[in-house]
Design an enzyme around this catalytic site. Structure first.
Site, PDB file in Angstrom:
ATOM      1  N   PRO A   9      -2.476   6.380   7.278  1.00 23.65           N
ATOM      2  CA  PRO A   9      -1.693   7.556   7.628  1.00 23.65           C
ATOM      3  C   PRO A   9      -0.473   7.274   8.491  1.00 23.65           C
ATOM      4  CG  PRO A   9      -3.796   7.540   8.780  1.00 23.65           C
ATOM      5  CD  PRO A   9      -3.869   6.472   7.735  1.00 23.65           C
ATOM      6  N   ASN A  10       0.589   7.954   8.155  1.00 27.95           N
ATOM      7  CA  ASN A  10       1.871   7.970   8.878  1.00 27.95           C
ATOM      8  C   ASN A  10       2.726   6.728   8.655  1.00 27.95           C
ATOM      9  OD1 ASN A  10       1.469  10.568  10.194  1.00 27.95           O
ATOM     10  ND2 ASN A  10      -0.107   9.541  11.400  1.00 27.95           N
ATOM     11  N   ARG A  17      10.963   6.885  12.426  1.00 28.43           N
ATOM     12  CA  ARG A  17      10.573   7.430  13.729  1.00 28.43           C
ATOM     13  C   ARG A  17      10.032   6.281  14.585  1.00 28.43           C
ATOM     14  NH1 ARG A  17      11.729  11.513  11.113  1.00 28.43           N
ATOM     15  NH2 ARG A  17      10.629  13.490  10.933  1.00 28.43           N
ATOM     16  N   TYR A  22       7.653   0.528  16.298  1.00 31.32           N
ATOM     17  CA  TYR A  22       7.358  -0.004  14.964  1.00 31.32           C
ATOM     18  C   TYR A  22       8.559  -0.634  14.247  1.00 31.32           C
ATOM     19  CZ  TYR A  22       3.020   2.552  15.615  1.00 31.32           C
ATOM     20  OH  TYR A  22       1.827   2.998  16.112  1.00 31.32           O
ATOM     21  N   ASN A  73      -3.671  -2.097   6.271  1.00 35.23           N
ATOM     22  CA  ASN A  73      -3.243  -1.544   7.552  1.00 35.23           C
ATOM     23  C   ASN A  73      -3.767  -0.117   7.551  1.00 35.23           C
ATOM     24  OD1 ASN A  73      -2.104  -0.522   9.844  1.00 35.23           O
ATOM     25  ND2 ASN A  73      -0.048  -1.324   9.454  1.00 35.23           N
ATOM     26  N   ALA A  76      -4.229   4.672  12.079  1.00 34.76           N
ATOM     27  CA  ALA A  76      -5.145   5.303  13.043  1.00 34.76           C
ATOM     28  C   ALA A  76      -6.602   5.259  12.580  1.00 34.76           C
ATOM     29  CB  ALA A  76      -4.712   6.743  13.291  1.00 34.76           C
ATOM     30  N   HIS A  79      -9.342   2.831  13.984  1.00 31.12           N
ATOM     31  CA  HIS A  79     -10.084   3.065  15.214  1.00 31.12           C
ATOM     32  C   HIS A  79     -11.170   4.130  15.074  1.00 31.12           C
ATOM     33  CE1 HIS A  79      -6.649   0.787  16.543  1.00 31.12           C
ATOM     34  NE2 HIS A  79      -5.827   1.758  16.206  1.00 31.12           N
ATOM     35  N   ASP A  86     -17.552   1.289   5.754  1.00 27.47           N
ATOM     36  CA  ASP A  86     -18.638   1.223   4.767  1.00 27.47           C
ATOM     37  C   ASP A  86     -18.101   0.867   3.383  1.00 27.47           C
ATOM     38  OD1 ASP A  86     -20.406   1.843   6.775  1.00 27.47           O
ATOM     39  OD2 ASP A  86     -20.692   3.932   6.184  1.00 27.47           O
ATOM     40  N   GLU A  97      -7.564  -7.300   7.717  1.00 26.42           N
ATOM     41  CA  GLU A  97      -7.034  -6.185   8.525  1.00 26.42           C
ATOM     42  C   GLU A  97      -5.703  -6.596   9.151  1.00 26.42           C
ATOM     43  OE1 GLU A  97      -9.603  -5.069  11.776  1.00 26.42           O
ATOM     44  OE2 GLU A  97      -8.018  -3.883  12.732  1.00 26.42           O
ATOM     45  N   HIS A  99      -2.008  -5.265  11.423  1.00 28.35           N
ATOM     46  CA  HIS A  99      -1.246  -4.269  12.188  1.00 28.35           C
ATOM     47  C   HIS A  99       0.138  -4.810  12.466  1.00 28.35           C
ATOM     48  CE1 HIS A  99      -4.832  -1.943  12.655  1.00 28.35           C
ATOM     49  NE2 HIS A  99      -5.463  -3.064  12.962  1.00 28.35           N
ATOM     50  N   ILE A 100       1.076  -3.882  12.528  1.00 28.94           N
ATOM     51  CA  ILE A 100       2.459  -4.234  12.857  1.00 28.94           C
ATOM     52  C   ILE A 100       2.570  -4.528  14.352  1.00 28.94           C
ATOM     53  CG2 ILE A 100       4.814  -3.311  12.962  1.00 28.94           C
ATOM     54  CD1 ILE A 100       3.951  -1.624  10.427  1.00 28.94           C
ATOM     55  N   SER A 101       2.069  -3.608  15.158  1.00 26.44           N
ATOM     56  CA  SER A 101       2.097  -3.779  16.613  1.00 26.44           C
ATOM     57  C   SER A 101       0.870  -4.589  17.053  1.00 26.44           C
ATOM     58  CB  SER A 101       2.102  -2.406  17.293  1.00 26.44           C
ATOM     59  OG  SER A 101       0.915  -1.694  16.982  1.00 26.44           O
ATOM     60  N   ARG A 106      -1.754  -2.392  23.613  1.00 30.40           N
ATOM     61  CA  ARG A 106      -1.403  -0.972  23.656  1.00 30.40           C
ATOM     62  C   ARG A 106      -2.525  -0.162  24.321  1.00 30.40           C
ATOM     63  NH1 ARG A 106       0.841   1.011  18.083  1.00 30.40           N
ATOM     64  NH2 ARG A 106       1.524   2.705  19.463  1.00 30.40           N
TER      65      ARG A 106
HETATM   66  O1  CA2 Z   1       0.495  -1.366  14.514  1.00 31.37           O
HETATM   67  C1  CA2 Z   1       0.016  -0.896  13.464  1.00 31.37           C
HETATM   68  O2  CA2 Z   1       0.283  -1.329  12.351  1.00 31.37           O
HETATM   69  C2  CA2 Z   1      -0.903   0.337  13.559  1.00 31.37           C
HETATM   70  O3  CA2 Z   1      -1.876   0.223  12.529  1.00 31.37           O
HETATM   71  C3  CA2 Z   1      -0.016   1.537  13.333  1.00 31.37           C
HETATM   72  C4  CA2 Z   1      -0.752   2.858  13.486  1.00 31.37           C
HETATM   73  C5  CA2 Z   1      -1.540   2.910  14.793  1.00 31.37           C
HETATM   74  O4  CA2 Z   1      -2.333   4.084  14.835  1.00 31.37           O
HETATM   75  C6  CA2 Z   1      -2.444   1.698  14.960  1.00 31.37           C
HETATM   76  O5  CA2 Z   1      -3.091   1.781  16.221  1.00 31.37           O
HETATM   77  C7  CA2 Z   1      -1.635   0.427  14.891  1.00 31.37           C
HETATM   78  C8  CA2 Z   1       0.224   4.021  13.455  1.00 31.37           C
HETATM   79  C9  CA2 Z   1       1.046   4.105  12.206  1.00 31.37           C
HETATM   80  C10 CA2 Z   1       2.004   5.237  12.352  1.00 31.37           C
HETATM   81  O6  CA2 Z   1       3.290   4.723  12.091  1.00 31.37           O
HETATM   82  C11 CA2 Z   1       4.351   5.471  12.488  1.00 31.37           C
HETATM   83  C12 CA2 Z   1       5.580   4.963  12.203  1.00 31.37           C
HETATM   84  C13 CA2 Z   1       6.692   5.644  12.603  1.00 31.37           C
HETATM   85  C14 CA2 Z   1       6.567   6.847  13.272  1.00 31.37           C
HETATM   86  C15 CA2 Z   1       5.323   7.355  13.561  1.00 31.37           C
HETATM   87  C16 CA2 Z   1       4.211   6.667  13.151  1.00 31.37           C
END
Ligand code: CA2
Length: 148
Positions: A9-10, A17, A22, A73, A76, A79, A86, A97, A99-101, A106
Site C-alpha cells: 500500500p501507498n 509525496r 522515500y 515490499n 505498512a 508490520h 501465512d 523482503e 524496504h526502501i528506507s 525509523r
Molecule cells: O521503506 C519502505 O520501503 C517501507 O516498506 C515503506 C512503507 C512503510 O510503511 C514501511 O515501514 C517501510 C510506506 C510506503 C508508503 O510510501 C509512500 C511514498 C510516498 C508518499 C507516501 C507514502
C-alpha cells in the site's frame, strides 16, 4: 528464472509525496531499472502494486509453479499482516523482503516485521537500489548466473 515483484500500500505514491523519506524516484522508474538489470541476468520479471491486502495474498498464492522467487515490499503490511506471513509460508516460493528506507532507523513500530521469519532474507535501507539487490539475491538463491 522468473521473479515476481510485489509492492504494498501507498507505494504508488513514490516520488510524488514525502521525497525526504522515500526519494524522488517513482515506482515506474524502479520497475524500469529492475527490468534493465533482469535482462542482463536472463531473468524475467513481473512487477505489481496493490493497496489491498487480499490482492497481495492472492498474488502470492498464484506464484506457485509460475515464479522461482518473490521479492516483496509489503510497505505498512510488513508490520501488521499475519495473512501475508501465512501466504508466504504456505506457498513455498522463496521470498525476499525489501524496504526502501532503513526500517530499523525509523519509528519503533517499523522495527518489527511480521513476515521476516518466513522470508529468506531482508534488504532494507538502500533506497531504490534495494530492489536491484533483491533481484541479485533472487537469482543467486536459485543458482542463476549472469550471461556473457
Ligand atoms: O521503506 C519502505 O520501503 C517501507 O516498506 C515503506 C512503507 C512503510 O510503511 C514501511 O515501514 C517501510 C510506506 C510506503 C508508503 O510510501 C509512500 C511514498 C510516498 C508518499 C507516501 C507514502
Amino acid at each position: 528464472m522468473r521473479v515476481l515483484f510485489l509492492n504494498g500500500p501507498n507505494l504508488n505514491l513514490l516520488g510524488q509525496r514525502e521525497p525526504d523519506v522515500y526519494g524522488k524516484t517513482t515506482l515506474s522508474d524502479i520497475e524500469a531499472r529492475v527490468r534493465g538489470r533482469a535482462n542482463s541476468l536472463a531473468a524475467t520479471v513481473d512487477f505489481r502494486q496493490s493497496n489491498h491486502e487480499g490482492e497481495l495474498v492472492s498474488w502470492i498464492h498464484d506464484a506457485r509453479g509460475k515464479f522461482d522467487a518473490i521479492v516483496i515490499n509489503a510497505a505498512a503490511y510488513t508490520h501488521t499482516s499475519v495473512a501475508l506471513r501465512d501466504a508466504i509460508a504456505g506457498v513455498g516460493v522463496p521470498t525476499i523482503e525489501i524496504h526502501i528506507s532503513n526500517v530499523h532507523a525509523r519509528e519503533e513500530f517499523r522495527h518489527h516485521s511480521v513476515i521476516a521469519a518466513v522470508c529468506r532474507g531482508q534488504i532494507t535501507g538502500f533506497g531504490p537500489f534495494s530492489y536491484l539487490l533483491a533481484l541479485e539475491a533472487a537469482v543467486n538463491i536459485n543458482g542463476g548466473r549472469e550471461q556473457g
